[in-house]
Design a protein around this motif. Structure first.
Motif, short mmCIF file in Angstrom:
data_model
loop_
_atom_site.label_atom_id
_atom_site.label_comp_id
_atom_site.label_asym_id
_atom_site.label_seq_id
_atom_site.Cartn_x
_atom_site.Cartn_y
_atom_site.Cartn_z
N GLY A 154 0.70 -1.03 0.25
CA GLY A 154 0.30 -0.02 -0.04
C GLY A 154 0.83 0.73 0.01
O GLY A 154 -0.25 1.96 0.11
N GLU A 155 1.83 1.15 -0.08
CA GLU A 155 2.78 1.93 0.04
C GLU A 155 3.99 2.13 -1.44
O GLU A 155 4.22 1.32 -1.81
CB GLU A 155 4.26 2.10 1.09
CG GLU A 155 5.05 3.26 1.26
CD GLU A 155 6.97 2.60 2.13
OE1 GLU A 155 7.27 2.03 1.90
OE2 GLU A 155 6.17 3.32 3.25
N ARG A 156 4.34 3.23 -1.93
CA ARG A 156 4.50 4.23 -3.15
C ARG A 156 5.75 3.49 -3.00
O ARG A 156 7.20 4.50 -2.32
CB ARG A 156 3.87 5.60 -3.00
CG ARG A 156 4.36 5.49 -5.35
CD ARG A 156 3.88 7.52 -5.76
NE ARG A 156 4.19 7.82 -6.84
CZ ARG A 156 3.51 8.68 -7.54
NH1 ARG A 156 2.93 9.76 -6.47
NH2 ARG A 156 3.82 9.12 -8.60
N GLY A 157 7.03 3.02 -4.51
CA GLY A 157 8.03 2.34 -3.77
C GLY A 157 8.63 4.08 -4.95
O GLY A 157 7.98 5.27 -5.62
N VAL A 158 9.73 3.59 -4.29
CA VAL A 158 10.48 5.45 -5.38
C VAL A 158 11.40 4.73 -6.08
O VAL A 158 12.66 5.71 -7.04
CB VAL A 158 11.35 6.40 -4.31
CG1 VAL A 158 9.95 6.48 -3.03
CG2 VAL A 158 12.17 5.15 -3.21
N ASN A 159 12.13 3.59 -6.55
CA ASN A 159 12.57 2.84 -7.92
C ASN A 159 12.40 3.60 -8.93
O ASN A 159 13.73 3.88 -9.87
CB ASN A 159 12.65 1.79 -7.88
CG ASN A 159 12.93 1.30 -6.64
OD1 ASN A 159 13.40 0.79 -6.33
ND2 ASN A 159 11.60 0.58 -6.11
N ALA A 160 11.52 4.58 -9.62
CA ALA A 160 11.09 4.93 -10.55
C ALA A 160 11.49 6.67 -10.53
O ALA A 160 11.22 7.54 -11.34
CB ALA A 160 9.69 4.99 -11.27
#
Length: 428
Positions: A154-160
């Motif tokens: 439910g947490e947004r990732g930051v890889n992009a």
């Protein structure tokens, strides 16, 4: 590397086009074990070896770096069309499973597909097809990692997302913009003079930084896409430490135009200059709170450098500022998490280490690194990770850490000293 102590003393003394990256590629070393991790199995993507990019390896590194996942070793041929044998994956200890494929299209682009299954419930959870140019295959893997993370946590990732940092080689300084893992990207600026303090605009379209191209510190703003740049603060004396307001319309800067270094606010045309602090001390390294109503900054008004907070519309006497850090006698380089919950800074003890403390006073400041020459902490846009610069094995390197310090990632460049990291916002 200009370590934190030297940088603060430099401030004290001051008060008396986009081209492809050919080098600076990174490999990632991940150390540590998170307190709670989701067991996830990840197979090689079908035909990924024909694409020239090991997408599953990129995906694995992204998920491990987040500190949220424990990768379950897997084997066998699977893709997004497969029907997993649930009992087999359960016996391996996997709660989730990711598989996919890479197909080259007639126009030279690639169709990257993946599927995420819930092994416990024996059902599909998410899936997508991304059609990308060959140059964007790594970005596709980053986006898949973000989709997997958001679906499962439910947490947004930051890889992009992207990072900016400065490299130095043979007295040549280069401001670079890359993916969050340090790979790919572009050269924003190359100079024989130092470049320091890059800061992303909230929309990710511009970078502010300090350049010494005129022989003294000048604050510049550069458009990331076009490479166009201009000076916005080149006043008498030193111009340094730019920080964007949350609405992207103004910059807080440190100027010594009127004597000792003080904080000022200006618009992007370099006009409407307003002095924010009125102390006889050194006030520098401002950063905005996410709501834009207050500033955190470093001042030696108490005898040694500490982090203070003041209202942006204060602009009054020294008493309008509230001291925030009390852990030791030397604390600098504040960074506020985008969710407004944590303060990161560099503290001097036996060395210089990154500290994190909750802003609501619910806990003490804790060291999240085990190195001794740390500087320039910067939060990821989801507030879960920090990137910082340090020294290791005689080189200036970049590292990331989770906020509890349990998972640290070292980004190792190819023979370059790397410093001044700044993590960009969501979107690109």
């Amino acid at each position: 590397m200009l370590n934190p102590r030297r940088r603060f003393l430099a401030t004290l003394a001051a008060s008396s086009l986009a081209t492809p990256i050919a080098q600076a590629q990174f490999r990632v070393e991940i150390a540590g074990v998170g307190a709670t991790q989701l067991p996830l199995a990840l197979t090689r993507f079908r035909d990924e070896d024909r694409s020239g990019v090991a997408l599953s390896a990129v995906l694995r590194a992204d998920l491990e770096r987040s500190g949220l996942f424990r990768i379950v070793e897997s084997s066998g041929a699977l893709d997004e069309r497969s029907q997993p044998q649930w009992s087999d994956w359960r016996s391996r200890g996997a709660d989730s499973l990711v598989a996919g494929s890479v197909t080259r299209l007639a126009d030279g682009r690639f169709d990257v597909r993946f599927k995420l299954w819930d092994v416990v419930k024996a059902e599909e959870r998410a899936g997508q097809s991304l059609v990308v140019a060959a140059a964007d295959l790594r970005l596709a893997a980053h986006r898949i990692a973000d989709l997997v993370q958001e679906s499962l946590t439910g947490e947004r990732g930051v890889n992009a997302t992207r990072i900016a940092y400065v490299t130095r080689a043979a007295n040549r300084y280069t401001l670079r913009i890359t993916d969050a893992d340090g790979e790919g990207g572009q050269v924003a600026l190359a100079s024989p003079q130092p470049i320091i303090s890059p800061a992303w605009s909230p929309d990710g379209r511009r970078l502010a930084y300090v350049s010494f191209y005129t022989g003294k510190a000048v604050v510049m703003v550069q458009d990331v896409s076009s490479g166009e740049y201009r000076a916005v603060a080149s006043f008498k004396g030193s111009n340094s430490a730019p920080a964007w307001s949350p609405d992207g319309r103004k910059l807080a800067v440190t100027l010594s135009r009127d004597g000792p270094s003080q904080l000022y606010l200006l618009d992007l045309q370099g006009d409407s200059l307003r002095r924010l602090t009125q102390s006889s001390a050194i006030d520098t390294e401002a950063t905005f709170a996410p709501d834009g109503q207050s500033l955190y900054f470093v001042s030696d008004r108490g005898g040694g450098p500490q982090v203070y907070r003041m209202p942006v519309d204060g602009g009054g006497p020294a008493t309008s500022a509230e001291r925030i850090t009390f852990n030791g006698a030397y604390n600098i380089s504040p960074a506020i998490s985008p969710d407004g919950r944590h303060l990161a800074y560099v503290a001097r003890g036996t060395g210089f280490r990154v500290m994190v403390q909750p802003l609501d006073g619910s806990g003490p400041a804790v060291a999240v690194t085990d190195t001794n020459d740390d500087e320039s902490p910067s939060f990821a846009p989801n507030s879960r990770l920090l990137i910082y610069a340090t020294r290791s094995q005689g080189r200036d390197v970049l590292m990331t850490t989770t906020l509890d310090g349990r998972i640290r990632t070292r980004l190792l460049s190819s023979g370059l000293d790397v410093r001044e990291p700044a993590w960009g916002p969501f979107g690109r």
